[in-house]
Design a protein around this motif. Structure first.
Motif, PDB file in Angstrom:
ATOM      1  N   VAL A  63      52.036  40.202  74.554  1.00 28.37           N
ATOM      2  CA  VAL A  63      53.404  39.830  74.172  1.00 28.37           C
ATOM      3  C   VAL A  63      54.135  39.187  75.344  1.00 28.37           C
ATOM      4  CG1 VAL A  63      55.638  40.749  73.446  1.00 28.37           C
ATOM      5  CG2 VAL A  63      53.545  41.542  72.342  1.00 28.37           C
ATOM      6  N   ALA A  64      53.935  39.723  76.546  1.00 26.39           N
ATOM      7  CA  ALA A  64      54.571  39.135  77.728  1.00 26.39           C
ATOM      8  C   ALA A  64      54.084  37.700  77.949  1.00 26.39           C
ATOM      9  CB  ALA A  64      54.281  39.987  78.962  1.00 26.39           C
ATOM     10  N   TRP A  65      52.798  37.482  77.765  1.00 25.15           N
ATOM     11  CA  TRP A  65      52.247  36.126  77.928  1.00 25.15           C
ATOM     12  C   TRP A  65      52.765  35.197  76.827  1.00 25.15           C
ATOM     13  CZ3 TRP A  65      50.517  33.865  81.956  1.00 25.15           C
ATOM     14  CH2 TRP A  65      49.754  32.705  81.879  1.00 25.15           C
ATOM     15  N   LEU A  66      52.947  35.756  75.612  1.00 18.83           N
ATOM     16  CA  LEU A  66      53.520  34.974  74.527  1.00 18.83           C
ATOM     17  C   LEU A  66      54.945  34.538  74.863  1.00 18.83           C
ATOM     18  CD1 LEU A  66      53.346  34.034  71.471  1.00 18.83           C
ATOM     19  CD2 LEU A  66      54.415  36.227  70.930  1.00 18.83           C
ATOM     20  N   PHE A  67      55.753  35.444  75.418  1.00 18.65           N
ATOM     21  CA  PHE A  67      57.110  35.091  75.803  1.00 18.65           C
ATOM     22  C   PHE A  67      57.111  34.028  76.897  1.00 18.65           C
ATOM     23  CE2 PHE A  67      59.167  39.403  74.537  1.00 18.65           C
ATOM     24  CZ  PHE A  67      58.899  39.109  73.215  1.00 18.65           C
ATOM     25  N   GLU A  68      56.124  34.069  77.769  1.00 16.54           N
ATOM     26  CA  GLU A  68      56.058  33.117  78.879  1.00 16.54           C
ATOM     27  C   GLU A  68      55.622  31.737  78.412  1.00 16.54           C
ATOM     28  OE1 GLU A  68      56.034  31.380  82.631  1.00 16.54           O
ATOM     29  OE2 GLU A  68      56.924  33.267  81.972  1.00 16.54           O
ATOM     30  N   LYS A  69      54.611  31.680  77.533  1.00 13.69           N
ATOM     31  CA  LYS A  69      54.003  30.397  77.164  1.00 13.69           C
ATOM     32  C   LYS A  69      54.387  29.887  75.773  1.00 13.69           C
ATOM     33  CE  LYS A  69      51.663  29.838  80.975  1.00 13.69           C
ATOM     34  NZ  LYS A  69      51.950  28.716  81.879  1.00 13.69           N
ATOM     35  N   GLY A  70      54.798  30.777  74.878  1.00 14.95           N
ATOM     36  CA  GLY A  70      55.118  30.365  73.526  1.00 14.95           C
ATOM     37  C   GLY A  70      53.969  30.573  72.562  1.00 14.95           C
TER      38      GLY A  70
END
Length: 467
Positions: A63-70
């Motif tokens: 989820v953190a990577w999703l927030f960072e990259k979309g």
């Protein structure tokens, strides 16, 4: 007459009891409360929780990577704008339906066999709906502004589009979670009072006492409790039908082949109950074995749940058959192509695997020895859970990857982050179940006691006033 025929005839004439003989009010309270208050936590539970928690950490990272990259890190692309996120959303919502059906509908129908499994199923419902709610928020792309889809008063009067079923989902799922939580908590109060009265450490007494909300077991408390519990059951019952019907409208109100069909609402509801009961069995059977709950969750309970699974599985099979029949009978070339594409296109292996998992293998449940064998029933329930996930995958992906315009056709390939998010929510669900098993009575003590003969009209000993 063979021994098996004699056993079957005896069970029809005099069904096996829902609770093993020899138990009293005191023994039921002591046995179930001791698993929380005095029994040492089994090593297997610690190992299971550690593994589940590791997957929760994977979810946080994904989820953190999703927030960072979309959302570009997922496999979604034109024309497949919906991928794993919506597949998982529908799957988790479906799993949560069994808890409400067991708790509310079977309560209204006075089915006493629910008394041993309703608490477990209700907790499963809450955790499954919580996991489901994550995916639409993450799929927004900007989940931190999720409140824009709520009709909040604001100066620009930019209201949500109420003709969109995605907005209906917000209200349906939020209402479902709220009613399910209140229903679960109200049902817990008599048992929390029993835990309060039996706890030895003061801080434990204080915690359970606060949660019990002053329950004393007086006649006035029982009268108000039974009234509130029945009203909540009445409120929850329509939600079993309405929530997954609204979820099916995400697809049915569109014009896309494979989605635009009137059979989706009842078909989705039956599939939800099907997968929900499969998940209940997948969880209850191992817990029953580890905590030695065979006296309370008997073979008859497993048999009855397997029969419900068989019945809903046949409805699901009918839904599959009607989808194919409608496509053929309508003579619509797009619908017919969609069915042929499912059966022989790039995702044909997935389609036939779901047919095996959801239709063929569950036919074993026609045989009584299969329904009453915990190991076999556990394997069948796992297969059904896999098959119902594959069903949602086929419905969503095969209709999107080849639509009306051949020039926009494309394949969908899930990425590591799709799989990590799914695995993370499974870990979150299991971690919450482990915490629930350790801290709360997993079986409703006072409802189990209702299955025993009334002891001369007297209430029980100090068990929070439970009967």
């Amino acid at each position: 007459m063979s021994l098996r025929e004699q056993d079957t005839l005896a069970d029809v004439v005099s069904p096996q009891p829902l609770i093993a003989p020899g138990h009293t009010y005191t023994s039921i309270t002591g046995r179930i409360s001791s698993d929380v208050l005095s029994r040492k936590t089994p090593r297997g539970l610690w190992v299971g929780f550690a593994i589940a928690f590791a997957f929760v950490m994977l979810l946080f990272f994904a989820v953190a990577w999703l927030f960072e990259k979309g959302v570009g890190i997922w496999g979604i692309r034109i024309p497949i704008a919906w991928g794993f996120a919506i597949v998982n959303f529908v799957w988790w919502i479906g799993i949560g339906h069994a808890g409400t059906l067991i708790s509310a509908i079977l309560l209204l129908l006075v089915q006493k066999w629910r008394n041993s499994i309703n608490r477990f199923a209700e907790a499963m419902t809450l955790f499954a709906v919580g996991c489901a709610g994550l995916f639409p928020l993450l799929h927004l792309g900007r989940p931190w502004v999720f409140y824009w889809i709520i009709p909040l008063p604001e100066t620009m009067t930019l209201w949500p589009q109420f003709r969109s079923p995605l907005v209906w989902d917000v209200f349906a799922v939020a209402t479902y979670f709220t009613i399910s939580f209140v229903f679960w908590f109200v049902g817990l109060m008599p048992d929390l009072a029993a835990m309060r009265d039996r706890a030895r450490r003061r801080w434990v007494k204080v915690i359970y006492g606060i949660l019990a909300m002053g329950w004393t077991g007086s006649a006035k408390h029982w009268h108000r409790y039974e009234t509130a519990y029945l009203l909540l059951a009445g409120l929850a019952t329509p939600l079993v039908v309405s929530v997954h019907s609204v979820v099916s409208f995400d697809f049915a109100v569109s014009m896309l082949p494979g989605w635009h069909t009137t059979i989706f609402p009842p078909y989705f509801v039956a599939g939800a109950i099907y997968s929900g009961f499969a998940m209940v069995l997948s969880l209850v059977i191992p817990v029953r074995r580890v905590y030695h709950l065979e006296d309370f969750i008997t073979v008859r309970h497993l048999d009855l749940m397997a029969k419900v699974m068989l019945a809903t599985g046949l409805i699901v099979a009918y839904g599959y058959a009607m989808e194919t029949f409608f496509a053929w009978y309508s003579t619509n070339k797009f619908d017919l192509f969609m069915i042929l594409n499912r059966m022989s296109g790039p995702y044909a292996q997935v389609y036939w695997l779901l047919i095996i998992c959801n239709i063929l293998i569950p036919q074993l449940l026609w045989w009584r020895p299969v329904r009453r064998n915990p190991l076999t029933l556990f394997c069948v329930s796992i297969v059904i859970n896999i098959g119902m996930w594959l069903e949602r995958y086929v419905i969503i992906i095969t209709s999107l990857h080849r639509d009306f315009l051949p020039s926009s056709w494309a394949m969908y390939y899930p990425t590591f982050w799709d799989i990590a998010t799914l695995a993370g929510t499974i870990g979150l669900f299991l971690a919450l179940m482990f915490v629930f098993i350790r801290l709360m009575p997993m079986i409703s003590m006072f409802e189990l006691k209702m299955l025993l003969p009334w002891p001369g009209g007297a209430r029980s000993e100090s068990t929070g006033g439970t009967p």
